[in-house]
Scaffold this motif. Structure first.
Motif, PDB file in Angstrom:
ATOM      1  N   HIS A   1       0.798  -1.228   0.000  1.00 10.13           N
ATOM      2  CA  HIS A   1       0.000   0.000   0.000  1.00 10.13           C
ATOM      3  C   HIS A   1       0.830   1.276   0.000  1.00 10.13           C
ATOM      4  CE1 HIS A   1      -3.670  -2.232   0.426  1.00 10.13           C
ATOM      5  NE2 HIS A   1      -3.276  -2.772   1.555  1.00 10.13           N
ATOM      6  N   GLN A   2       2.104   1.208  -0.304  1.00  7.89           N
ATOM      7  CA  GLN A   2       2.936   2.407  -0.291  1.00  7.89           C
ATOM      8  C   GLN A   2       3.235   2.809  -1.736  1.00  7.89           C
ATOM      9  OE1 GLN A   2       6.206   1.251   2.321  1.00  7.89           O
ATOM     10  NE2 GLN A   2       5.226   2.389   3.964  1.00  7.89           N
ATOM     11  N   ASP A   3       2.430   3.730  -2.252  1.00  2.00           N
ATOM     12  CA  ASP A   3       2.544   4.127  -3.650  1.00  2.00           C
ATOM     13  C   ASP A   3       3.056   5.550  -3.842  1.00  2.00           C
ATOM     14  OD1 ASP A   3       1.566   1.642  -4.561  1.00  2.00           O
ATOM     15  OD2 ASP A   3      -0.469   2.281  -4.127  1.00  2.00           O
ATOM     16  N   CYS A   4       3.448   6.222  -2.755  1.00  2.00           N
ATOM     17  CA  CYS A   4       3.972   7.584  -2.845  1.00  2.00           C
ATOM     18  C   CYS A   4       5.373   7.620  -2.247  1.00  2.00           C
ATOM     19  CB  CYS A   4       3.051   8.554  -2.107  1.00  2.00           C
ATOM     20  SG  CYS A   4       1.481   8.782  -2.968  1.00  2.00           S
ATOM     21  N   ALA A   5       6.103   8.689  -2.501  1.00  2.00           N
ATOM     22  CA  ALA A   5       7.466   8.821  -1.987  1.00  2.00           C
ATOM     23  C   ALA A   5       7.562  10.042  -1.095  1.00  2.00           C
ATOM     24  CB  ALA A   5       8.454   8.936  -3.137  1.00  2.00           C
ATOM     25  N   MET A   6       8.476   9.972  -0.126  1.00  2.00           N
ATOM     26  CA  MET A   6       8.716  11.097   0.772  1.00  2.00           C
ATOM     27  C   MET A   6      10.177  11.081   1.187  1.00  2.00           C
ATOM     28  SD  MET A   6       7.060   9.702   4.345  1.00  2.00           S
ATOM     29  CE  MET A   6       7.720  11.031   5.311  1.00  2.00           C
ATOM     30  N   PHE A   7      10.657  12.228   1.712  1.00  2.00           N
ATOM     31  CA  PHE A   7      11.999  12.298   2.277  1.00  2.00           C
ATOM     32  C   PHE A   7      11.948  11.893   3.742  1.00  2.00           C
ATOM     33  CE2 PHE A   7      12.543  15.673  -0.979  1.00  2.00           C
ATOM     34  CZ  PHE A   7      13.619  15.118  -1.639  1.00  2.00           C
ATOM     35  N   PHE A   8      12.949  11.176   4.191  1.00  2.00           N
ATOM     36  CA  PHE A   8      13.106  10.875   5.612  1.00  2.00           C
ATOM     37  C   PHE A   8      14.161  11.815   6.168  1.00  2.00           C
ATOM     38  CE2 PHE A   8      11.836   6.257   6.883  1.00  2.00           C
ATOM     39  CZ  PHE A   8      10.521   6.661   6.971  1.00  2.00           C
ATOM     40  N   LEU A   9      13.747  12.762   6.994  1.00  2.00           N
ATOM     41  CA  LEU A   9      14.695  13.707   7.578  1.00  2.00           C
ATOM     42  C   LEU A   9      15.735  12.991   8.429  1.00  2.00           C
ATOM     43  CD1 LEU A   9      12.252  16.548   8.667  1.00  2.00           C
ATOM     44  CD2 LEU A   9      13.532  16.335   6.534  1.00  2.00           C
ATOM     45  N   SER A  10      15.297  11.962   9.146  1.00  2.00           N
ATOM     46  CA  SER A  10      16.206  11.242  10.037  1.00  2.00           C
ATOM     47  C   SER A  10      17.178  10.342   9.283  1.00  2.00           C
ATOM     48  CB  SER A  10      15.408  10.411  11.039  1.00  2.00           C
ATOM     49  OG  SER A  10      14.642   9.439  10.353  1.00  2.00           O
ATOM     50  N   ASP A  11      17.022  10.224   7.985  1.00  2.00           N
ATOM     51  CA  ASP A  11      17.915   9.387   7.169  1.00  2.00           C
ATOM     52  C   ASP A  11      18.622  10.251   6.126  1.00  2.00           C
ATOM     53  OD1 ASP A  11      19.218   7.111   6.326  1.00  2.00           O
ATOM     54  OD2 ASP A  11      17.559   6.388   5.109  1.00  2.00           O
ATOM     55  N   ASN A  12      19.034  11.441   6.525  1.00  2.00           N
ATOM     56  CA  ASN A  12      19.773  12.357   5.643  1.00  2.00           C
ATOM     57  C   ASN A  12      19.034  12.649   4.350  1.00  2.00           C
ATOM     58  OD1 ASN A  12      21.976  12.722   7.397  1.00  2.00           O
ATOM     59  ND2 ASN A  12      22.813  10.757   6.756  1.00  2.00           N
TER      60      ASN A  12
END
Length: 62
Positions: free
Chosen positions: A23-34
């Protein structure tokens, strides 16, 4: 909005994208992963990034 064109840049976090529970069809930045990318649920409210061509003679202000 989507043009359905393939993305020209990716910088995924380790082991991503994993499409967790299918169910994960979008992308995002992870601040905690640089600021690496992560696939995520599309119903999460977040900021967005737009991409467009820069016209000759224009400057980018950020």
């Amino acid at each position: 909005m989507s043009t359905l064109e393939k993305m020209g840049f990716t910088d995924w976090s380790p082991n991503q994208p994993d499409n967790y529970m299918s169910h994960q069809d979008c992308a995002m930045f992870f601040l905690s992963d640089n600021y690496h990318w992560n696939d995520h649920y599309c119903d999460v409210k977040a900021g967005y990034i737009c991409e467009r061509e820069i016209e000759e003679g224009s400057s980018v202000i950020g």
